[in-house]
Design a protein around this motif. Structure first.
Motif, mmCIF file in Angstrom:
data_model
loop_
_atom_site.group_PDB
_atom_site.id
_atom_site.type_symbol
_atom_site.label_atom_id
_atom_site.label_comp_id
_atom_site.label_asym_id
_atom_site.label_seq_id
_atom_site.Cartn_x
_atom_site.Cartn_y
_atom_site.Cartn_z
ATOM 1 N N THR A 27 0.859 -1.178 0.000
ATOM 2 C CA THR A 27 0.000 0.000 0.000
ATOM 3 C C THR A 27 0.896 1.229 0.000
ATOM 4 O OG1 THR A 27 -1.631 -1.196 1.321
ATOM 5 C CG2 THR A 27 -1.878 1.203 1.183
ATOM 6 N N LEU A 28 0.647 2.139 -0.925
ATOM 7 C CA LEU A 28 1.356 3.414 -0.978
ATOM 8 C C LEU A 28 0.471 4.455 -0.306
ATOM 9 C CD1 LEU A 28 3.855 4.941 -2.059
ATOM 10 C CD2 LEU A 28 2.550 5.356 -4.160
ATOM 11 N N LYS A 50 6.041 15.792 1.742
ATOM 12 C CA LYS A 50 7.420 15.642 1.280
ATOM 13 C C LYS A 50 7.858 14.187 1.163
ATOM 14 C CE LYS A 50 8.865 19.895 3.597
ATOM 15 N NZ LYS A 50 9.716 20.421 4.677
ATOM 16 N N VAL A 51 7.144 13.292 1.842
ATOM 17 C CA VAL A 51 7.519 11.883 1.913
ATOM 18 C C VAL A 51 6.266 11.044 1.692
ATOM 19 C CG1 VAL A 51 8.375 10.052 3.457
ATOM 20 C CG2 VAL A 51 9.470 12.282 3.466
ATOM 21 N N ARG A 52 6.461 9.923 0.992
ATOM 22 C CA ARG A 52 5.399 8.939 0.806
ATOM 23 C C ARG A 52 5.867 7.630 1.430
ATOM 24 N NH1 ARG A 52 3.287 8.866 -5.194
ATOM 25 N NH2 ARG A 52 1.389 8.248 -4.095
ATOM 26 N N LEU A 53 4.967 6.941 2.077
ATOM 27 C CA LEU A 53 5.271 5.663 2.710
ATOM 28 C C LEU A 53 4.720 4.533 1.856
ATOM 29 C CD1 LEU A 53 6.068 3.749 5.065
ATOM 30 C CD2 LEU A 53 3.860 4.336 6.126
ATOM 31 N N LEU A 54 5.562 3.537 1.635
ATOM 32 C CA LEU A 54 5.147 2.291 1.013
ATOM 33 C C LEU A 54 5.281 1.214 2.080
ATOM 34 C CD1 LEU A 54 4.424 0.580 -1.507
ATOM 35 C CD2 LEU A 54 6.897 0.357 -1.897
ATOM 36 N N ASP A 113 10.310 -7.470 -4.556
ATOM 37 C CA ASP A 113 8.920 -7.021 -4.689
ATOM 38 C C ASP A 113 8.753 -5.610 -4.134
ATOM 39 O OD1 ASP A 113 8.344 -9.552 -5.723
ATOM 40 O OD2 ASP A 113 7.392 -10.267 -3.868
ATOM 41 N N LEU A 114 9.394 -5.338 -3.004
ATOM 42 C CA LEU A 114 9.332 -4.008 -2.390
ATOM 43 C C LEU A 114 9.922 -2.959 -3.326
ATOM 44 C CD1 LEU A 114 8.830 -2.108 0.051
ATOM 45 C CD2 LEU A 114 11.051 -2.865 0.940
ATOM 46 N N LEU A 115 11.071 -3.264 -3.904
ATOM 47 C CA LEU A 115 11.698 -2.302 -4.814
ATOM 48 C C LEU A 115 10.861 -2.103 -6.076
ATOM 49 C CD1 LEU A 115 15.459 -3.197 -4.429
ATOM 50 C CD2 LEU A 115 14.225 -1.244 -3.478
ATOM 51 N N ALA A 147 9.313 1.448 -7.222
ATOM 52 C CA ALA A 147 9.488 2.006 -8.568
ATOM 53 C C ALA A 147 8.131 2.358 -9.174
ATOM 54 C CB ALA A 147 10.252 1.031 -9.458
ATOM 55 N N ASP A 148 7.137 1.493 -8.971
ATOM 56 C CA ASP A 148 5.784 1.799 -9.458
ATOM 57 C C ASP A 148 5.251 3.066 -8.799
ATOM 58 O OD1 ASP A 148 5.826 -0.442 -11.096
ATOM 59 O OD2 ASP A 148 4.606 -1.673 -9.737
ATOM 60 N N GLY A 149 5.459 3.193 -7.495
ATOM 61 C CA GLY A 149 5.024 4.394 -6.786
ATOM 62 C C GLY A 149 5.724 5.635 -7.277
#
Length: 174
Positions: A6-7, A59-63, A109-111, A115-117
């Motif tokens: 989840t982003l 300023k920051v997004r959490l994945l 998978d996380l990376l 990258a998608d985000g």
């Protein structure tokens, strides 16, 4: 079973506690995520609060990746640049997969999800990250498409007499 990513999740007490547990467990297992073991959740809390404040400021997004039991199993923070000449790339910080899940392909998978985000973030063309030398992390990131673009010898001091290189990696998104 794959992780569910989840982003920009809602920050709840459960999410906060899950990230604190993850960060402490990764750090105490020797993970290069800003701390040297032993650490506690309370040692880590101020860093997480700073991330949350930056998220609130946009300023920051959490994945975050949750495992099949709904526990926080992986995270990464996508940090936008504020310098007007560098807004076309972002930083990836605090990339973590829980030790119980390592070796299952979840790091890759996380990376991929990061990258998608990043691709879904307007104007972003690349991801930059740094990693601690001496642990083989560069090889992992290279296997995921990142390229080493710089290295600062001895920039990270994990203990007196134990200095590590700060390795700069880049992933173009085009």
């Amino acid at each position: 079973m794959p992780l569910t990513f989840t982003l920009d999740p809602a920050v709840t007490p459960d999410l906060r506690d899950g990230i604190l547990d993850l960060w402490a467990d990764v750090s105490n297992a020797g993970g290069a995520v800003g701390f040297v073991p032993p650490v506690t959740r309370e040692d880590i809390r101020p860093s997480l609060v700073k991330h949350f404040a930056s998220m609130a400021e946009g300023k920051v997004r959490l994945l975050v990746g949750h495992d099949e039991e709904g526990r926080v199993a992986a995270t990464a923070f996508l940090t936008l640049n504020t310098h007007h000449l560098m807004t076309h790339w972002l930083w990836l910080y605090t990339v973590m997969v829980h030790p119980r899940h390592q070796g299952k392909g979840y790091g890759r998978d996380l990376l991929d999800a990061a990258a998608d985000g990043a691709r879904g973030t307007e104007g972003i063309e690349a991801i930059r990250l740094t990693c601690r030398g001496g642990l083989g992390l560069e090889r992992f990131y290279e296997s995921c498409g990142y390229k080493e673009v710089g290295r600062i010898p001895g920039a990270i001091r994990v203990a007196p007499g134990d200095d590590r290189d700060d390795v700069i990696m880049l992933l173009p998104l085009n």
